[in-house]
Design an enzyme around this catalytic site. Structure first.
Site, PDB file in Angstrom:
ATOM      1  N   SER A   4       0.881  -1.153   0.000  1.00  0.00           N
ATOM      2  CA  SER A   4       0.000   0.000   0.000  1.00  0.00           C
ATOM      3  C   SER A   4       0.914   1.195   0.000  1.00  0.00           C
ATOM      4  CB  SER A   4      -0.846   0.007   1.265  1.00  0.00           C
ATOM      5  OG  SER A   4      -1.393   1.288   1.468  1.00  0.00           O
TER       6      SER A   4
ATOM      7  N   TYR B 110      -2.205  -1.412  10.543  1.00  0.00           N
ATOM      8  CA  TYR B 110      -2.221  -1.573   9.087  1.00  0.00           C
ATOM      9  C   TYR B 110      -0.919  -1.090   8.425  1.00  0.00           C
ATOM     10  CZ  TYR B 110      -3.857  -1.549   4.295  1.00  0.00           C
ATOM     11  OH  TYR B 110      -3.978  -1.795   2.957  1.00  0.00           O
TER      12      TYR B 110
END
Ligand SMILES: *[C@@H]1O[C@H](CO)[C@@H](O)[C@H](O)[C@H]1NC(C)=O
Ligand SMILES: *[C@@H]1O[C@H](CO)[C@@H](O)[C@H](O)[C@H]1NC(C)=O
Ligand SMILES: *[C@H]1O[C@H](CO)[C@@H](O)[C@H](O)[C@H]1NC(C)=O
Length: 314
Positions: A164, A176
């Site tokens: 990401s 995350y």
């Protein structure tokens, strides 16, 4: 003075464009294993590759996910139920893949499965809140990769990792971003290691995309629960309005995500089917023009930009 430079630049771009367009033949002989095919990027990629004739082995977390994917694709596509954070499950999925691909080996592995984990300011979280995304996004993927690596070696194949943009610059608290930084580190070291086996490792770094599966009301409910559970001293330090402002901030971040998720799956497809896959793909304009540059500039400037929309204690 400028003309020769422009000509050289033009030729370089032309060469890059030409190289990028060289696509492998015999896609129909190739097996690709994709995790997280219930929805989002994995689901779209599975259907996209299936249409190209690739033999897709789609791992889904749920039966319903697997059933609906099967209905939407050809009889070439096969599914398996897989929770990447469960090593026994990973092991048996590995055996399943091995039986199917045999001596031919596995051409592609797409490590796509991922979860967000609890979203809230770090100061509201506990160690356990960080464990889940790390177990799925990082350790689960490492487990899948190591389990399938011998099969990929046989095919001199490809590993595609979904990281990401948050693996380049951490903009969200919780587990995350941490998991995605880990993905980048693992991919970088693995790439250098397996090059000599003819295996290419690519990392896809999507910017803000809204796959339509983020359950905002669930996150809002969980944020409220975390807030309620805080000691009153902590609550006072943030101020009563903080929770609402944080939810507002989250809502804005999610709704500004692009719904054009094919931009991401096209990068994945290129990494699997091109003669010359890139090492890194950044998907989306925000990734290319905002987040990647942000990750290179001095930290104090990046901090100012990143804090612009973040709620402040009152
Ligand atoms: C939100 O809370 C529910 C109930 O406690 C839990 O099952 C779920 O996993 C939480 N969601 C996230 C993203 O942490
Ligand atoms: C979203 O979360 C809420 C609250 O946890 C739940 O009631 C609802 O069914 C969820 N919606 C979807 C589409 O999963
Ligand atoms: C790819 O990324 C996943 C997480 O998305 C990570 O767990 C895995 O180990 C990575 N594999 C490689 C080969 O980089």
């Amino acid at each position: 003075m400028w003309l020769p430079l422009l000509v050289v630049l033009g030729l370089l771009l032309l060469f890059r464009w030409y190289r990028q367009r060289q696509i492998l033949e015999n896609l129909r002989d190739k097996y690709v294993f994709i995790t997280g095919c219930d929805s989002g990027f994995g689901n779209l990629l599975a259907k996209q590759l299936d249409k190209r004739g690739v033999r897709v082995l789609a791992a889904c977390l749920t039966e319903t996910g697997a059933e609906s994917l099967k209905k939407e694709s050809s009889s070439r596509l096969q599914t398996v139920i897989l929770d990447v954070s469960d090593s026994q499950n990973v092991n048996s999925a590995g055996q399943w893949v091995s039986q199917i691909v045999g001596e031919r080996g596995l051409w592609g592995l797409v490590n796509n499965a991922g979860i967000s984990g609890p979203v809230a300011p770090n100061g509201w979280l506990k160690k356990d809140d960080f464990l889940k995304p790390l177990n799925v996004n990082l350790l689960g993927m490492i487990d899948v990769t190591l389990t399938l690596l011998p099969l990929i070696k046989r095919a001199h194949g490809r590993i595609v990792n979904v990281s990401s943009i948050l693996g380049r610059i951490a903009l969200t608290s919780g587990g995350y971003s941490i998991s995605k930084y880990g993905v980048e580190a693992f991919s970088d070291t693995l790439r250098r290691e397996v090059m000599d086996f003819g295996i290419r490792v690519s990392i896809v770094e999507p910017g803000g995309f809204n796959t339509g599966i983020i359950n905002l009301s669930m996150h809002e409910k969980n944020i409220s629960e975390k807030w309620e559970a805080l000691p009153s001293e902590t609550k006072m330090s943030y101020g009563e309005k903080y929770k609402e402002k944080y939810i507002q901030y989250l809502r804005m971040a999610i709704s500004s995500g692009s719904s054009k998720i094919f931009k991401v799956t096209n990068c994945m497809e290129h990494a699997l089917t091109a003669y010359y896959p890139w090492t890194r793909y950044s998907a989306g304009w925000d990734a290319k023009l905002l987040f990647i540059p942000l990750s290179y500039i001095p930290t104090f400037i990046a901090d100012r930009v990143a804090r612009r929309n973040l709620p402040r204690p009152t």
